[in-house]
Write a protein that holds these residues in place. Structure first.
Motif, PDB file in Angstrom:
ATOM      1  N   UNK C 238      31.018 -17.694  29.951  1.00 39.81           N
ATOM      2  CA  UNK C 238      29.654 -17.770  29.446  1.00 39.81           C
ATOM      3  C   UNK C 238      28.702 -18.301  30.522  1.00 39.81           C
ATOM      4  N   UNK C 239      29.149 -19.342  31.216  1.00 42.57           N
ATOM      5  CA  UNK C 239      28.345 -19.920  32.290  1.00 42.57           C
ATOM      6  C   UNK C 239      28.077 -18.863  33.365  1.00 42.57           C
ATOM      7  N   UNK C 240      29.107 -18.097  33.643  1.00 43.23           N
ATOM      8  CA  UNK C 240      29.000 -17.052  34.659  1.00 43.23           C
ATOM      9  C   UNK C 240      27.982 -16.005  34.233  1.00 43.23           C
ATOM     10  N   UNK C 242      25.602 -16.311  32.097  1.00 46.48           N
ATOM     11  CA  UNK C 242      24.261 -16.894  32.020  1.00 46.48           C
ATOM     12  C   UNK C 242      23.640 -17.009  33.399  1.00 46.48           C
ATOM     13  N   UNK C 243      24.456 -17.267  34.406  1.00 46.16           N
ATOM     14  CA  UNK C 243      23.875 -17.469  35.731  1.00 46.16           C
ATOM     15  C   UNK C 243      23.537 -16.137  36.396  1.00 46.16           C
ATOM     16  N   UNK C 244      23.897 -15.035  35.772  1.00 47.93           N
ATOM     17  CA  UNK C 244      23.547 -13.733  36.345  1.00 47.93           C
ATOM     18  C   UNK C 244      22.175 -13.260  35.883  1.00 47.93           C
ATOM     19  N   UNK C 245      21.508 -14.017  35.028  1.00 48.08           N
ATOM     20  CA  UNK C 245      20.169 -13.629  34.600  1.00 48.08           C
ATOM     21  C   UNK C 245      20.103 -13.447  33.099  1.00 48.08           C
ATOM     22  N   UNK C 246      18.900 -13.061  32.638  1.00 50.23           N
ATOM     23  CA  UNK C 246      18.656 -12.935  31.204  1.00 50.23           C
ATOM     24  C   UNK C 246      19.089 -11.573  30.705  1.00 50.23           C
ATOM     25  N   UNK C 248      19.320  -9.914  26.744  1.00 52.22           N
ATOM     26  CA  UNK C 248      19.146 -10.211  25.325  1.00 52.22           C
ATOM     27  C   UNK C 248      20.458 -10.101  24.545  1.00 52.22           C
ATOM     28  N   UNK C 251      22.800 -13.057  25.270  1.00 55.75           N
ATOM     29  CA  UNK C 251      22.368 -14.311  24.652  1.00 55.75           C
ATOM     30  C   UNK C 251      22.820 -14.365  23.205  1.00 55.75           C
ATOM     31  N   UNK C 254      26.176 -15.809  22.874  1.00 58.40           N
ATOM     32  CA  UNK C 254      26.472 -17.147  23.375  1.00 58.40           C
ATOM     33  C   UNK C 254      27.142 -17.963  22.289  1.00 58.40           C
ATOM     34  N   UNK C 256      28.476 -21.683  20.838  1.00 55.21           N
ATOM     35  CA  UNK C 256      28.062 -23.072  20.922  1.00 55.21           C
ATOM     36  C   UNK C 256      29.267 -23.892  21.333  1.00 55.21           C
TER      37      UNK C 256
END
Lengths: 280, 313, 262
Positions: C238-240, C242-246, C248, C251, C254, C256
């Motif tokens: 998930x971190x990976x 997320x760090x590649x950009x937005x 929709x 997200x 994602x 919790x």
């Protein structure tokens, strides 16, 4: 269609006894109901540009422009009362740090409800109902409970959602978000962006998203404005960022470390003095 | 800020010294320090009231240093033939009940005023600074003990405590100074402690600890310089109060003893003639007022220059 | 070079106790580049504070260069291990010139030849001698961070602990500081532990990476695993992403991992 916002030749100058700083020098752009990103490093004038739009530049700062049209209304000629009505009701702004934007001695819910009642003469009960709806819209669980908390009791991500709720409750046409997520963890950041994204789509709003994170802006916005030293270097469609022409844009993209790039030296951005004053 | 800043001043114009002082790349610690002081002076100079205050203090120091030269008469030469003479060309501010020239006595009295101020500052400020920084840096039980002691001193009304001390030690200007100094330090300790607590967890203090700096080096070299500016401002602003306390003790006959030309004692002896020969009491009163005002104006100006919160932005 | 076994740190006492780091173990070889990545409150900076000696309340064992470390460290330790902080505006003493900042450690360790060492250290971080007598407020953010690196290097340490060293800098300046750190690592054969919330920065600098969440190392992986997009743990994945950009769609998926419990 007439543009939602049309800015022509905007200048912001801060003159003090010691020095004169031209923070924004001849910025022009027009936007409709779309997501537009303004990217630049610190001191590029990106935040000052948006403050100028909202009439929030304080003396010794002076703002001049050929025109600043918002939905056909000339903002430069709006008197302070008219400007206040526009600001908040039709244009809202989310700042970087919610801790400084929320009143610490008022509950979160009351603040949002007040923001609503200022613009839409509603009864207390209706404002409360609207507020809880809005808190749900920014995906806060247990909104009734959050309604009665104070700003210091909420986390950074939650605080920023509350700010977004407060800014969106009057139903503005344009939302300006000034680095709203840069203090947040990356996953929380993306969730907040998704909330803004959905609301913009549902309500047909315009969004100006200010950030220093080129990657994020490119993946989130429709169009990107790249600023340097108070001037617009380049405007391009987000999808075509990799084809960007301007050496500054290319330099910014190249100097970002990537997960895939092998270790070693990163290309360093060489600043060309011509970007400051030369023709573009 | 990037380079769109266009400097209209300060570099590039002005004399050679001006440019040397404002050099963006000083060549020695000495030049850097002088440059910093010069910059502070440039800011200070813009506050006209503060400059007036500084002028008053300089005048006080000059009067004290040159008293025998500029005073028209000796301070303790009675001439009963001209006692209680009003203002005239011979005696600008008149004479007192023993026929002594009031102007000369005020000029000589400035030495006593300065003596009190300087000694109190030398005793009270360092004591307060040391106790405050040590308490703030150490924390824990040491902080508790030092601050409770401070609280005890703070709980006494200033003048009453000074009166008690003087009553115990006997009247006299030295004892008055000791008494005032003892009552003056607790607020400084408080200020220094508060500053220290905000500084204590700064990254530059952590960095110094990671280099192996011991507590003495940290407090002396890193914490104290940052507490100093707010302390200097506070001491300057307190000077007016110290002058008044010293004058008050003099007025009550517990400070400087006759025939010393101490301003408070002069008012005290003049009060008997208040209605008919008002200048005997009024002139030293005006002197006290002007000097107190001078310190207050100077303190305000220094606050603008030295306030660490406005720095580095 | 560095071995950490079962390290636990708890903030507060009694009922208010909050576990910040729970039974963390890892090892870094000499000359290694080790990254710790995680979100705020994951405990990554707390680990650095324990290693550097700033935090003196922990349990477990920490061995550095063969020596089992106690809570209290001596001068020899500080000469060996140095740290660079996140905020270049807060980590330099506002009333000290660059010269004073750099000669202070030389004086503490009585190394002598202060002036020569200061000039050499400045040169090494790419700052000319004209910076020597400036105050921090006369420097840009990037220049300040270079001074902070020079201060750490002047004792010629073998281990450098980097706590988000570029998070407060503009991206172009970040590239310069990262290049500086890379160059120093090669020239001096230093051992780095880099802590960051930015996966790209850690992936660029480090060979081995520990991913932390809520005080626990949930996965330790080589940088190749990140490049292959094949980490095991869903949190890392998930971190990976997320760090590649937005994105929709991403997200919406994602999970919790106990974020945002206020």
């Amino acid at each position: 269609m007439t543009a939602l916002l049309d800015v022509e030749n905007l200048h912001v100058t801060f003159r003090t006894r010691k020095e004169t700083v031209e923070a924004v020098r001849g910025v022009s752009f027009a936007m409709g109901r779309e997501k537009i990103g303004i990217v630049g490093e610190s001191g590029s004038g990106k935040s000052v540009t948006c403050r100028a739009l909202l009439g929030l530049v304080r003396p010794p700062g002076t703002v001049t422009a050929d025109h600043l049209l918002f939905d056909g209304v000339e903002l430069r000629q709006a008197d302070p009362r008219h400007m206040r009505a526009i600001r908040g009701r039709r244009i809202s702004m989310v700042m970087q740090d919610p801790k400084y934007s929320l009143n610490p001695v008022m509950t979160v819910g009351d603040q949002i409800a007040e923001a609503y009642r200022i613009h839409a003469r509603a009864s207390q009960a209706e404002a409360r109902r609207k507020t809880i709806e809005m808190l749900e819209a920014v995906r806060i669980r247990r909104p009734e409970q959050v309604y009665d908390t104070y700003p210091h009791e909420v986390s950074g991500g939650m605080g920023q959602r509350i700010m977004v709720a407060m800014m969106l409750i009057p139903g503005p046409d344009l939302l300006i978000a000034d680095e709203p997520t840069s203090a947040l963890d990356v996953t929380v950041q993306l969730q907040l962006l998704a909330i803004m994204d959905d609301l913009v789509q549902q309500r047909g709003m315009g969004l100006i998203f200010i950030s220093h994170d080129l990657n994020l802006v490119a993946s989130f916005c429709d169009r990107i404005i790249i600023m340097y030293a108070g001037r617009i270097m380049e405007t391009c469609n987000a999808a075509e960022l990799h084809n960007a022409q301007h050496p500054y844009t290319q330099g910014l993209m190249n100097c970002l470390p990537q997960i895939d790039t092998p270790p070693g030296k990163l290309p360093v951005l060489q600043r060309d003095p011509a970007w400051q004053d030369g023709s573009l | 800020m990037t380079t769109q800043v266009k400097y209209t001043t300060p570099e590039g114009q002005g004399g050679r010294y001006h440019r040397w002082l404002l050099a963006s790349a000083p060549r020695s610690r000495y030049q850097a320090r002088l440059g910093r002081a010069y910059q502070a002076w440039l800011t200070f100079r813009q506050n006209r009231l503060a400059v007036i205050g500084l002028g008053i203090i300089i005048a006080l120091v000059a009067a004290a240093a040159l008293a025998p030269i500029i005073a028209p008469y000796p301070p303790n030469a009675p001439d009963l033939s001209i006692r209680l003479a009003p203002m005239s060309a011979e005696h600008w501010l008149g004479t007192d009940e023993l026929g002594r020239d009031i102007l000369s006595r005020i000029i000589h009295g400035s030495r006593l005023t300065l003596y009190v101020i300087v000694l109190v500052a030398i005793i009270a400020a360092p004591v307060g600074l040391l106790i405050g920084t040590v308490a703030g840096y150490a924390g824990g039980w040491l902080d508790m003990v030092l601050m409770r002691i401070t609280d005890i001193f703070l709980a006494f009304p200033k003048l009453i405590l000074a009166l008690a001390f003087v009553a115990a030690l006997g009247p006299g200007i030295e004892n008055a100074i000791i008494a005032i100094a003892i009552t003056a330090w607790p607020p400084y300790a408080r200020i220094a402690r508060a500053e220290t607590i905000t500084i204590r967890n700064a990254d530059f203090i952590k960095a110094a600890r990671l280099q192996g700096a011991g507590p003495a080096r940290l407090i002396w070299g890193h914490v104290m310089p940052l507490c100093l500016s707010s302390l200097i401002v506070r001491v300057t602003l307190d000077m007016a109060g110290i002058i008044l306390t010293a004058a008050g003790l003099g007025f009550l006959g517990l400070g400087a003893q006759p025939p010393l030309p101490e301003w408070g004692a002069m008012i005290s002896s003049g009060r008997k003639f208040m209605l008919d020969q008002w200048w005997v009491a009024a002139m030293p009163g005006i002197a006290i007022f002007v000097v107190s005002l001078g310190f207050n104006l100077l303190g305000d100006g220094l606050r603008d220059v030295l306030d660490p919160k406005a720095e580095g932005q | 070079m560095i071995t950490v076994r079962d390290l636990s740190v708890t903030f507060g006492r009694g009922r208010r106790a909050v576990p910040a780091v729970q039974r963390v173990s890892f090892a870094v070889e000499a000359g290694g580049l080790y990254g710790i990545v995680g979100e705020s409150g994951s405990g990554k900076s707390t680990i650095l504070n324990v290693l550097s000696g700033l935090n003196r309340r922990w349990r477990g064992s920490v061995t550095i260069d063969g020596d089992r470390q106690a809570m209290q460290r001596d001068l020899a330790f500080h000469k060996k291990v140095q740290m660079v902080f996140q905020d270049p505006y807060g980590s330099l003493h506002p009333r000290h010139t660059v010269d004073r900042i750099l000669s202070e450690p030389v004086a503490i360790h009585r190394l002598g030849q202060s002036a020569a060492r200061v000039v050499k250290a400045l040169e090494e971080v790419g700052l000319g001698p004209e910076f020597r007598f400036r105050y921090p407020h006369q420097l840009s953010g990037g220049q300040r961070q270079r001074v902070a690196v020079a201060r750490a290097l002047i004792l010629e340490p073998r281990i450098l602990l980097l706590d988000e060293p570029t998070s407060a800098l503009d991206v172009s300046v970040q590239a310069e500081v990262l290049n500086l750190l890379t160059g120093l690592h090669q020239r001096r054969n230093l051992t780095y532990i880099l802590v960051s919330h930015n996966l790209a920065v850690v992936a660029h600098m480090c060979r081995r990476i520990a991913v932390m969440n809520r005080g626990v190392i949930i996965e330790e992986l080589g940088v190749e695993t990140l490049r292959d997009r094949s980490p095991q743990h869903p949190y890392t994945r998930q971190l990976l992403s997320a760090s590649l950009g937005y994105d929709r769609q991403a997200v919406a998926m994602l999970e919790e991992f106990d974020m945002d419990a206020y």
